[in-house]
Each structure stands twice: as C-alpha cells, then as structure tokens.
Design an enzyme around this catalytic site. Structure first.
Site, PDB file in Angstrom:
ATOM      1  N   GLU A 121      19.183 120.887  12.225  1.00  0.00           N
ATOM      2  CA  GLU A 121      18.265 122.022  12.217  1.00  0.00           C
ATOM      3  C   GLU A 121      18.804 123.191  13.030  1.00  0.00           C
ATOM      4  O   GLU A 121      19.560 122.993  13.969  1.00  0.00           O
ATOM      5  CB  GLU A 121      16.947 121.621  12.878  1.00  0.00           C
ATOM      6  CG  GLU A 121      16.242 120.497  12.200  1.00  0.00           C
ATOM      7  CD  GLU A 121      15.032 120.035  13.002  1.00  0.00           C
ATOM      8  OE1 GLU A 121      14.420 120.859  13.715  1.00  0.00           O
ATOM      9  OE2 GLU A 121      14.706 118.845  12.910  1.00  0.00           O
TER      10      GLU A 121
ATOM     11  N   CYS B   3      18.617 129.130  17.898  1.00  0.00           N
ATOM     12  CA  CYS B   3      18.699 127.860  18.600  1.00  0.00           C
ATOM     13  C   CYS B   3      19.552 126.912  17.740  1.00  0.00           C
ATOM     14  O   CYS B   3      19.170 126.560  16.632  1.00  0.00           O
ATOM     15  CB  CYS B   3      17.281 127.324  18.775  1.00  0.00           C
ATOM     16  SG  CYS B   3      17.191 125.759  19.609  1.00  0.00           S
TER      17      CYS B   3
ATOM     18  N   CYS C 191      20.588 112.267  19.174  1.00  0.00           N
ATOM     19  CA  CYS C 191      20.893 112.475  20.594  1.00  0.00           C
ATOM     20  C   CYS C 191      20.721 111.156  21.332  1.00  0.00           C
ATOM     21  O   CYS C 191      19.801 110.395  21.038  1.00  0.00           O
ATOM     22  CB  CYS C 191      19.945 113.521  21.175  1.00  0.00           C
ATOM     23  SG  CYS C 191      20.265 113.923  22.902  1.00  0.00           S
TER      24      CYS C 191
ATOM     25  N   CYS D 191      15.264 111.296  26.209  1.00  0.00           N
ATOM     26  CA  CYS D 191      14.137 111.873  26.954  1.00  0.00           C
ATOM     27  C   CYS D 191      12.831 111.470  26.254  1.00  0.00           C
ATOM     28  O   CYS D 191      12.717 111.555  25.033  1.00  0.00           O
ATOM     29  CB  CYS D 191      14.256 113.395  27.010  1.00  0.00           C
ATOM     30  SG  CYS D 191      15.742 113.946  27.863  1.00  0.00           S
TER      31      CYS D 191
ATOM     32  N   CYS E 221      10.903 113.916  23.790  1.00  0.00           N
ATOM     33  CA  CYS E 221      11.684 114.702  22.827  1.00  0.00           C
ATOM     34  C   CYS E 221      11.848 113.979  21.496  1.00  0.00           C
ATOM     35  O   CYS E 221      12.227 112.818  21.444  1.00  0.00           O
ATOM     36  CB  CYS E 221      13.053 115.037  23.406  1.00  0.00           C
ATOM     37  SG  CYS E 221      14.082 116.006  22.300  1.00  0.00           S
TER      38      CYS E 221
ATOM     39  N   GLU F 174      22.914 116.923  22.869  1.00  0.00           N
ATOM     40  CA  GLU F 174      23.247 117.290  24.241  1.00  0.00           C
ATOM     41  C   GLU F 174      24.633 117.952  24.214  1.00  0.00           C
ATOM     42  O   GLU F 174      25.640 117.280  23.986  1.00  0.00           O
ATOM     43  CB  GLU F 174      23.236 116.016  25.123  1.00  0.00           C
ATOM     44  CG  GLU F 174      23.859 116.164  26.492  1.00  0.00           C
ATOM     45  CD  GLU F 174      23.356 117.347  27.311  1.00  0.00           C
ATOM     46  OE1 GLU F 174      22.130 117.555  27.416  1.00  0.00           O
ATOM     47  OE2 GLU F 174      24.215 118.071  27.854  1.00  0.00           O
TER      48      GLU F 174
ATOM     49  N   SER G   5      22.346 124.624  27.314  1.00  0.00           N
ATOM     50  CA  SER G   5      21.289 123.889  28.008  1.00  0.00           C
ATOM     51  C   SER G   5      21.693 122.417  28.095  1.00  0.00           C
ATOM     52  O   SER G   5      22.089 121.810  27.106  1.00  0.00           O
ATOM     53  CB  SER G   5      19.993 124.040  27.215  1.00  0.00           C
ATOM     54  OG  SER G   5      18.963 123.285  27.809  1.00  0.00           O
TER      55      SER G   5
ATOM     56  N   CYS H 102      12.667 120.713  18.858  1.00  0.00           N
ATOM     57  CA  CYS H 102      13.896 120.074  18.351  1.00  0.00           C
ATOM     58  C   CYS H 102      13.607 118.789  17.621  1.00  0.00           C
ATOM     59  O   CYS H 102      12.906 117.929  18.106  1.00  0.00           O
ATOM     60  CB  CYS H 102      14.885 119.725  19.439  1.00  0.00           C
ATOM     61  SG  CYS H 102      14.571 120.350  21.025  1.00  0.00           S
TER      62      CYS H 102
END
Ligand code: SAH
Length: 340
Positions: A89, A102, A109, A113, A116, A157, A188, A330
């Site tokens: 995305e 973005c 990932c 987290c 997320c 990440e 980030s 995300c």
C-alpha cells in the site's frame, strides 16, 4: 535482471564506466526516467542505438500494477500488485503545504507491535529499491501531481530493510533523480539501535522519527516487542547521540491508545523522559481497526495529555486525522482486500 528504477546514479555511472562509456550518460538516463518520465529505453532518443540495445540487455524497465485506489477528500490510498503477486500500500495525503506520500518498505512486518495491522502478516520479504521508487512515480503519474514530501511510514520497518532504503533515498533525493529535498523525507523506525547508529554515520540529512508510544519499559515491552531487545534507556541514549552528531531535531510519534498509554501519569513520565532533548512529540489519534481491540483516546484525553507536555516545555503537536474512511492506517487496505 534488475529493474532500471532500482539503480542509483552512482551505480549507473559505474556501469557506464566499466563499459568504456562516458559517465555523463548516466545523468542522461536519469533525466529520461525521472524528469521526462519516459517508460521505455527506445524513447531515450539522445542515446545511440547500440547503447539502447545494451541497456535493454542489462536492465528491465517496468512498473507495478495499481489494483485498487480509494479516494477520500484529502487522501488517496493505493494498493499495488508486485511482480510476485504480493501486495503493498501507499497513501497520498494532501496537506496545505503540499502532497505527502506514505511509502511501504516491506511486504508485511516482523516487529509485531500489538496495535498495528501491518504486523498481523509476518514479513514476507523486503521491498526492492524499484518497488519503493515506483510508488512515488506511479502515483504522481496517476494523479498528475508532484509529491513534495515522502514519509517511510507505510507497511514495514525501514531499518529492517536498511540497504534498499538507503539506495531508495539516494534516488529520490538526487537532483538528477526525483529531487526531493532531504528535509522533505522522513524515516520512521520502531527503534532498531544498530541501524540508527549506522544511519547517524551515513550522514544523510533526512528526518528521523521514532515510534515511541510508551514512556516506560514495562508498558513499551507490552505493546512493542522490539523494546525487549533495545530498551528505552539505550534508545534515548542513541537519539541523544544522533542529535549531537547531526544537530537535527527528532520526532517522537506517540499513538494515543485509550486507557493504555494516555493518562496523566504517562504524560508526566513522557515529559520527564524527553526533558532537555531537542525533539518534538507528535500525538497520533489511533486509527481503529476491526481486528485489534485497542480503542482511540477521546479528543478530550488527547488535549489533556497535550497540555501536560506543553506545561513541561515539550514541543508537541496533534496529528490531523486522515482517511479513516479509506482504511488509511498501515496494512488496513491490504487486509480488507484479502477479505473481499
Ligand atoms: N515500522 C516503522 C514505520 C511504519 S509504522 C515504525 O514503527 O515507525 C508508521 C507509524 O504508524 C508508526 O508510528 C506506527 O506505530 C503507527 N501506526 C501503526 N498502526 C497505527 C494505527 N492503527 N493508527 C495510527 N498509527 C498507527
């Protein structure tokens, strides 16, 4: 064969050098790709026929496939299909200061987290350099706009795909390439310390944002597993090093999660943790997802939290909410697509 959009200017210069060609040819190719935006080698009409043939034998030139696009007032969310059928995305946000994109850096990932959506699907693979560059080029082409800011805050990440991310930044930052200013690019990270150190020494002037989300180890361990490997003390230490060496300000992202990290106690702890550090805190209203039970803090709670930081002389802003109608957090659009 590599896609030509994965090649940095330096690499292309080396390629021409090693083929006894003049290295300025690399700039010419970049000019066709990133200024004139042609999509075939044949269109590069100031190159000799033999050279075009040689390029065709060495590199591919292809784009990604846009398979879904959802439009809201000030957000456009794209779903791309990659060559191997994986999906990623990218989200375009229209601000008053320009268009910000973005970008995703991985398929899935591994950081896990708790809040997320991206982490629900483990990392399948890193994105190649061209797969990041093309998110920008194709959305600019599709909407006939220029993107002025790029944030690496999509799926993945960035510091778990370090080398590709650095080459990607090379290409978009180069004045012969997409020519985005360093100050308009933000990486980030959830806090992979060895890579933050490498990044400090790399000398790139792009912005650094840290996903903090908790002011103490006990809470951060619970919602961000990476904290069990690199704890807050070490993280803050390396950030201080970054600020000293680069003389730049750091952004701390702090998602406001109802009854988890949003009380007065945490606001005070956070103020203490960041006291005297050249930074600002971005409070992010949580974008709720149907799969995860976390709720967003009320605006009232967010404003109270904000006031406490302010009173303690911490620079703080509240992020404007974007695109909950188009599943902008995300990983949300991809999840939705898989379900449909
Ligand atoms: N892995 C990197 C970059 C991708 S996430 C990182 O951790 O920074 C980009 C930001 O979006 C992070 O701060 C992340 O914590 C946040 N985020 C993830 N899910 C979210 C959600 N549902 N609502 C709001 N922010 C979210």
């Amino acid at each position: 064969m590599k896609n030509i959009y994965a090649i940095t200017l330096n690499q292309l210069e080396e390629y021409f050098n090693s083929n006894s060609e003049k290295k300025f040819k690399a700039s010419q190719v970049f000019d066709w790709l990133y200024k004139k935006r042609v999509t075939t080698f044949e269109e590069m009409t100031n190159l000799k026929k033999e050279l075009i043939n040689e390029l065709k034998e060495t590199f591919n030139i292809y784009k990604l496939e846009i398979i879904d696009k959802r439009i809201d007032e000030d957000v456009v969310k794209y779903l791309f299909r990659l060559k191997d059928n994986n999906k990623i995305e990218a989200v375009l946000m229209k601000h008053n200061y320009g268009n910000s994109l973005c970008v995703s850096t991985q398929v899935g990932c591994n950081m896990g987290c708790a809040f997320c959506e991206s982490g629900r699907l483990k990392k399948v693979r890193n994105l190649e350099v061209d797969e990041m560059v093309l998110q920008i080029l194709q959305i600019e082409g599709d909407l006939n706009i220029r993107i002025s800011h790029v944030v690496l805050m999509g799926i993945g990440e960035p510091f778990d795909n370090y080398d590709n991310v650095i080459s990607f930044i090379d290409i978009i930052n180069s004045n012969k390439g997409i020519d985005l200013g360093s100050r308009h690019i933000t990486i980030s990270t959830c806090g992979i310390i060895p890579k933050i150190k490498e990044f400090i020494n790399n000398g790139k002037q792009v912005n650094l944002a840290i996903s903090l989300h908790a002011p103490n180890d006990e809470l951060r361990n619970k919602i961000m597993p990476i904290n069990k490997i690199y704890n807050l003390k070490e993280l803050i230490q390396v950030i201080k090093e970054y600020i000293t060496k680069t003389n730049r300000r750091v952004t701390f992202e702090y998602i406001m999660l109802k009854n988890i990290n949003d009380s007065e106690k945490e606001a005070l702890e956070l103020s203490k943790l960041l006291k005297g550090i050249n930074c600002y805190v971005n409070l992010i209203p949580y974008n709720e997802t149907s799969h995860i039970e976390f709720k967003k803090s009320s605006m009232d709670t967010i404003l109270k939290f904000y006031d406490i930081l302010k009173k303690n002389n911490i620079n703080v802003t509240i992020r404007r909410e974007f695109g909950s109608n188009v599943k902008a957090a995300c990983g949300q659009l991809r999840s939705l697509y898989e379900e449909e």
